[in-house]
Design a protein around this motif. Sequence first.
Motif, PDB file in Angstrom:
ATOM      1  N   TRP A   1       0.872  -1.185   0.000  1.00 31.65           N
ATOM      2  CA  TRP A   1       0.000   0.000   0.000  1.00 31.65           C
ATOM      3  C   TRP A   1       0.898   1.221   0.000  1.00 31.65           C
ATOM      4  CZ3 TRP A   1      -5.500  -0.289   0.666  1.00 31.65           C
ATOM      5  CH2 TRP A   1      -5.986  -1.601   0.667  1.00 31.65           C
TER       6      TRP A   1
ATOM      7  N   THR B   1       0.841   5.322  -0.354  1.00 32.03           N
ATOM      8  CA  THR B   1       0.131   6.602  -0.440  1.00 32.03           C
ATOM      9  C   THR B   1       0.870   7.603  -1.316  1.00 32.03           C
ATOM     10  OG1 THR B   1       1.182   7.429   1.585  1.00 32.03           O
ATOM     11  CG2 THR B   1      -0.970   6.322   1.809  1.00 32.03           C
TER      12      THR B   1
ATOM     13  N   MET C   1      -3.231   5.495  -4.553  1.00 32.32           N
ATOM     14  CA  MET C   1      -4.305   6.350  -4.060  1.00 32.32           C
ATOM     15  C   MET C   1      -5.603   6.175  -4.842  1.00 32.32           C
ATOM     16  SD  MET C   1      -3.349   7.721  -1.306  1.00 32.32           S
ATOM     17  CE  MET C   1      -4.717   8.843  -1.073  1.00 32.32           C
TER      18      MET C   1
ATOM     19  N   ILE D   1      -6.857   3.516  -2.416  1.00 31.35           N
ATOM     20  CA  ILE D   1      -6.878   3.993  -1.031  1.00 31.35           C
ATOM     21  C   ILE D   1      -7.925   5.080  -0.830  1.00 31.35           C
ATOM     22  CG2 ILE D   1      -5.526   5.154   0.765  1.00 31.35           C
ATOM     23  CD1 ILE D   1      -3.032   3.697  -0.418  1.00 31.35           C
ATOM     24  N   SER D   2      -8.104   5.959  -1.822  1.00 28.81           N
ATOM     25  CA  SER D   2      -9.053   7.073  -1.679  1.00 28.81           C
ATOM     26  C   SER D   2     -10.519   6.623  -1.737  1.00 28.81           C
ATOM     27  CB  SER D   2      -8.795   8.133  -2.746  1.00 28.81           C
ATOM     28  OG  SER D   2      -9.051   7.601  -4.032  1.00 28.81           O
TER      29      SER D   2
ATOM     30  N   PHE E   1      -8.380   4.962   5.611  1.00 26.34           N
ATOM     31  CA  PHE E   1      -7.072   4.333   5.746  1.00 26.34           C
ATOM     32  C   PHE E   1      -6.382   4.958   6.953  1.00 26.34           C
ATOM     33  CE2 PHE E   1      -2.512   4.317   4.527  1.00 26.34           C
ATOM     34  CZ  PHE E   1      -2.330   2.983   4.204  1.00 26.34           C
TER      35      PHE E   1
ATOM     36  N   PHE F   1      -7.996  -0.547   6.902  1.00 26.36           N
ATOM     37  CA  PHE F   1      -8.647   0.019   5.726  1.00 26.36           C
ATOM     38  C   PHE F   1     -10.081  -0.457   5.719  1.00 26.36           C
ATOM     39  CE2 PHE F   1      -9.855  -0.210   1.199  1.00 26.36           C
ATOM     40  CZ  PHE F   1      -9.673   1.114   0.849  1.00 26.36           C
TER      41      PHE F   1
END
Length: 180
Positions: A43, A45, A114, A117-118, A122, A135
């Motif tokens: 992961w 960012t 991202m 992730i977005s 997170f 998450f």
Amino acid sequence: MGNRTTPGLSFTARNASIAYALPTNVYVESSAEKGLIEARAIWDTGASCSLITPGIAAKLNLKPISKTMMATPSDKSVPSNVYLISIYLPNKAKIEYIQALEGTPSGCDMLIGMDVISLGDFAVTNFNGKTIFSFRIPSLAEIDFTKHSHIQPITNDGPKTGRNDSCPCGSGKKYKRCCG
């Protein structure tokens, strides 16, 4: 074509010590053909979009949907194939229609960027020397460590230094001409 996800799923990954990367296993499949393979993902960012290795693309028999220029950590732009994939996260959430770039990340088969992730919430903590990250998808609430903490933020309640006062750094100059 937007991302579609299965709703309301979360997971937590725990490390016995401080982690300098956030790895999990995921499953990757072609959005066009059947076939599912396990991949070691990190992961990231700092990555705006997700990335798969040429090996993953070959195992899934992926065909590029386009090409683009990809910025690398060394600020070089390199050409990259773009593939349409779906991934299953450790919480069994399936995210479809991810446009993943092809590249060679270090120590993994895939970077989750991202773009994924977005889609959710997170959080990373390093309490008691152990890294834990969680998450959940979709995003369900605001996470504000200051607002929900029993520890109050540090504030300076002392007297303010005036513009024409001597600078507290000890230079002998007025504050406005020194540190102000």
